[in-house]
Scaffold this motif. Sequence first.
Motif, short mmCIF file in Angstrom:
data_model
loop_
_atom_site.label_atom_id
_atom_site.label_comp_id
_atom_site.label_asym_id
_atom_site.label_seq_id
_atom_site.Cartn_x
_atom_site.Cartn_y
_atom_site.Cartn_z
N ARG A 16 30.62 48.00 22.50
CA ARG A 16 31.36 48.66 21.43
C ARG A 16 31.34 50.18 21.59
N LEU A 17 30.20 50.72 22.02
CA LEU A 17 30.13 52.16 22.27
C LEU A 17 31.10 52.59 23.37
N CYS A 18 31.34 51.68 24.32
CA CYS A 18 32.25 51.98 25.43
C CYS A 18 33.71 51.68 25.08
N GLY A 19 33.96 51.19 23.87
CA GLY A 19 35.33 50.98 23.43
C GLY A 19 35.88 49.59 23.64
N PHE A 20 35.01 48.60 23.90
CA PHE A 20 35.47 47.24 24.15
C PHE A 20 35.24 46.37 22.92
N ALA A 21 36.17 45.44 22.73
CA ALA A 21 36.07 44.53 21.58
C ALA A 21 35.25 43.30 21.90
N SER A 22 35.04 43.00 23.17
CA SER A 22 34.28 41.82 23.56
C SER A 22 33.59 42.04 24.89
N GLY A 23 32.56 41.24 25.14
CA GLY A 23 31.88 41.32 26.42
C GLY A 23 32.78 40.92 27.58
N ALA A 24 33.67 39.97 27.34
CA ALA A 24 34.58 39.53 28.40
C ALA A 24 35.52 40.66 28.80
N GLU A 25 36.05 41.36 27.81
CA GLU A 25 36.92 42.50 28.10
C GLU A 25 36.15 43.56 28.87
N ALA A 26 34.92 43.82 28.46
CA ALA A 26 34.11 44.83 29.13
C ALA A 26 33.83 44.44 30.58
N ALA A 27 33.46 43.17 30.81
CA ALA A 27 33.13 42.74 32.16
C ALA A 27 34.32 42.84 33.10
N LEU B 51 36.73 46.01 37.64
CA LEU B 51 37.79 46.82 38.25
C LEU B 51 37.27 48.22 38.57
N GLU B 52 36.50 48.80 37.64
CA GLU B 52 35.92 50.11 37.90
C GLU B 52 35.02 50.07 39.13
N ASP B 53 34.25 49.00 39.25
CA ASP B 53 33.33 48.89 40.39
C ASP B 53 34.08 48.80 41.71
N ARG B 54 35.19 48.08 41.73
CA ARG B 54 35.98 48.00 42.95
C ARG B 54 36.50 49.39 43.34
N ARG B 55 36.92 50.17 42.34
CA ARG B 55 37.39 51.53 42.63
C ARG B 55 36.25 52.40 43.15
N ALA B 56 35.09 52.30 42.51
CA ALA B 56 33.95 53.11 42.92
C ALA B 56 33.51 52.76 44.33
N CYS B 57 33.43 51.47 44.64
CA CYS B 57 33.05 51.05 45.99
C CYS B 57 34.07 51.52 47.01
N PRO C 245 28.36 48.93 57.92
CA PRO C 245 29.13 48.33 56.83
C PRO C 245 28.23 48.13 55.60
N VAL C 246 28.74 48.48 54.43
CA VAL C 246 27.97 48.42 53.19
C VAL C 246 28.60 47.40 52.24
N THR C 247 27.75 46.54 51.69
CA THR C 247 28.16 45.61 50.64
C THR C 247 27.34 45.91 49.40
N VAL C 248 28.01 46.11 48.28
CA VAL C 248 27.32 46.33 47.01
C VAL C 248 27.47 45.06 46.18
N VAL C 249 26.34 44.41 45.92
CA VAL C 249 26.33 43.14 45.19
C VAL C 249 25.90 43.39 43.75
N THR C 250 26.82 43.20 42.82
CA THR C 250 26.49 43.28 41.41
C THR C 250 26.00 41.91 40.97
N VAL C 251 24.71 41.81 40.66
CA VAL C 251 24.10 40.52 40.38
C VAL C 251 24.57 39.97 39.04
N HIS C 252 24.59 40.79 38.02
CA HIS C 252 25.04 40.35 36.69
C HIS C 252 26.47 40.84 36.50
N GLY C 253 27.36 40.26 37.29
CA GLY C 253 28.75 40.67 37.29
C GLY C 253 29.68 39.62 36.71
#
Length: 258
Positions: free
Chosen positions: A55-66, A71-77, A34-42
């Motif tokens: 901003r380069l990634c298309g987000f207006a705020s850090g909260a929106e980006a996080a 969600l992307e990380d859950r899909r990748a995992c 079993p694998v657990t991926v822990v994002t420390v600065h999540g």
Amino acid sequence: MIGRNAPGRVVALSPHFDDALMSVGGLLAALDAPVTVVTVHGGVPPDGTASEWDRLCGFASGAEAARARALEDRRACGVIGADPVHLAYPDGIYGAPSSLDALTEVIERLVTEDALVLVPAAVCRHADHHRTRDAALAALAGLDADVWLYADQPYAGRSRHWGGPGAESLADDVWRDRMAPAVTRFGLAEARTVRLTARDWAVKHRAVLAYASQLVPLATYAGHFLAFEGPLNTELVWRVGARPVAARPVREERTEAR
């Protein structure tokens, strides 16, 4: 394959969303545990803050980006069958960095004796990577866990020596200063270069594609990193020695963009 024995579980510590899977996604997918991926600065930073990378990634705020990146990380995992865990510390670029002591205590609670633990080697100059590595090694010093450092992508792939013969020696050559706190205290007992099979690469590739918001800016930063014969096709890990010596002062690294 890596590991002294068959692990009861695998814990991969990722400084940010995508670091662990980009660096050792093929290895994680192939491990029979079993694998657990822990994002420390999540964590989610305060609304209204946005980094240049956001901003380069298309987000207006850090909260929106996080939130989007979580969600992307859950899909990748999900692609590699791993369980994602997101700690509450925001990316250090937004303000006060995470405390080494606090990180150490959290990581101590996440890891058990029978675990195989993958820790970023911090081959970059990003302070969050260095804090994650140093806190993890402090937390794991008293445990009989099987601990391996991994070469952080996409930074590692920018070295002209990456993927070639003798890449294991990069710890003593190109990245000597950046890896010194780990090497000085523990030593590197063993090194492994993993070159992914077409099957393992296909799984890793699908997982990396889940981090969609990052791919266009990363391509400008790291070139053809998604190519089959590109830098992500090679994964490099070092087993950490079991007996630490007296700690030396750790020089704080500046935060590197991306």
